[in-house]
Scaffold this motif. Structure first.
Motif, PDB file in Angstrom:
ATOM      1  N   GLY A  36       2.420   7.836  -2.217  1.00  0.00           N
ATOM      2  CA  GLY A  36       2.631   6.769  -1.238  1.00  0.00           C
ATOM      3  C   GLY A  36       1.765   5.542  -1.442  1.00  0.00           C
ATOM      4  O   GLY A  36       1.818   4.618  -0.629  1.00  0.00           O
ATOM      5  N   ALA A  38       0.569   1.995  -2.386  1.00  0.00           N
ATOM      6  CA  ALA A  38       1.274   0.718  -2.552  1.00  0.00           C
ATOM      7  C   ALA A  38       0.474  -0.161  -3.504  1.00  0.00           C
ATOM      8  O   ALA A  38      -0.710  -0.407  -3.274  1.00  0.00           O
ATOM      9  N   SER A  47       5.405   1.576  -6.386  1.00  0.00           N
ATOM     10  CA  SER A  47       5.189   2.563  -5.335  1.00  0.00           C
ATOM     11  C   SER A  47       4.880   3.896  -5.990  1.00  0.00           C
ATOM     12  O   SER A  47       5.738   4.502  -6.613  1.00  0.00           O
ATOM     13  N   SER A 125      -3.878   1.320  -1.227  1.00  0.00           N
ATOM     14  CA  SER A 125      -3.268   0.028  -1.493  1.00  0.00           C
ATOM     15  C   SER A 125      -4.117  -0.715  -2.527  1.00  0.00           C
ATOM     16  O   SER A 125      -5.356  -0.630  -2.492  1.00  0.00           O
TER      17      SER A 125
END
Length: 131
Positions: A36, A38, A47, A125
């Motif tokens: 998951g 990003a 992704s 992220s």
């Protein structure tokens, strides 16, 4: 140890691991990501681990020089054990392949505390940009 001290120590360890391995052994970076995660690399969105690893594998050899990095604990991301997320900002220069010129870059990471292995973090992220 307070959250700021933990964030500073964890950030130092992350930066000292991430950039030398990015330059010399990119395949070892996969463990830092989750499906998951990003990732935005100079405008290209990815992704998860697989897609990003394939992209990194196609890039020429690199050499990063870090000018400065900073961090901030993210208490809103605290897990059940009280570990907080960490926002990391890095600036420096990077040279790819045989290109003689170094390019300035800015990179931001959000590290999330690993729920399975206490004391570990993963990249939730990442945003890399040439400047």
């Amino acid at each position: 140890m307070n959250p700021t001290s933990i964030a500073e120590k964890s950030t130092e360890q992350f930066v000292q691991f991430y950039y030398p391995n990015y330059d010399k052994q990119r395949s070892s970076l996969g463990s830092l990501y989750r499906d998951g995660s990003a990732i935005l690399w100079n405008g290209n969105a990815f992704s998860g681990v697989q897609q990003y690893s394939e992209f990194l594998g196609r890039l020429p050899a690199s050499q990063h020089d870090i000018d400065v990095y900073d961090c901030q604990p993210l208490s809103a991301m605290a897990n059940a054990q009280g570990a907080t997320g960490i926002l990391i900002n890095v600036t420096g220069t990077v040279k790819y392949g045989d290109h003689p010129a170094k390019k300035n870059f800015s990179q931001a990471f959000i590290l999330a505390p690993d729920e399975v292995q206490a004391g570990n973090y993963y990249v939730q992220s990442e945003n890399f940009r040439f400047v």
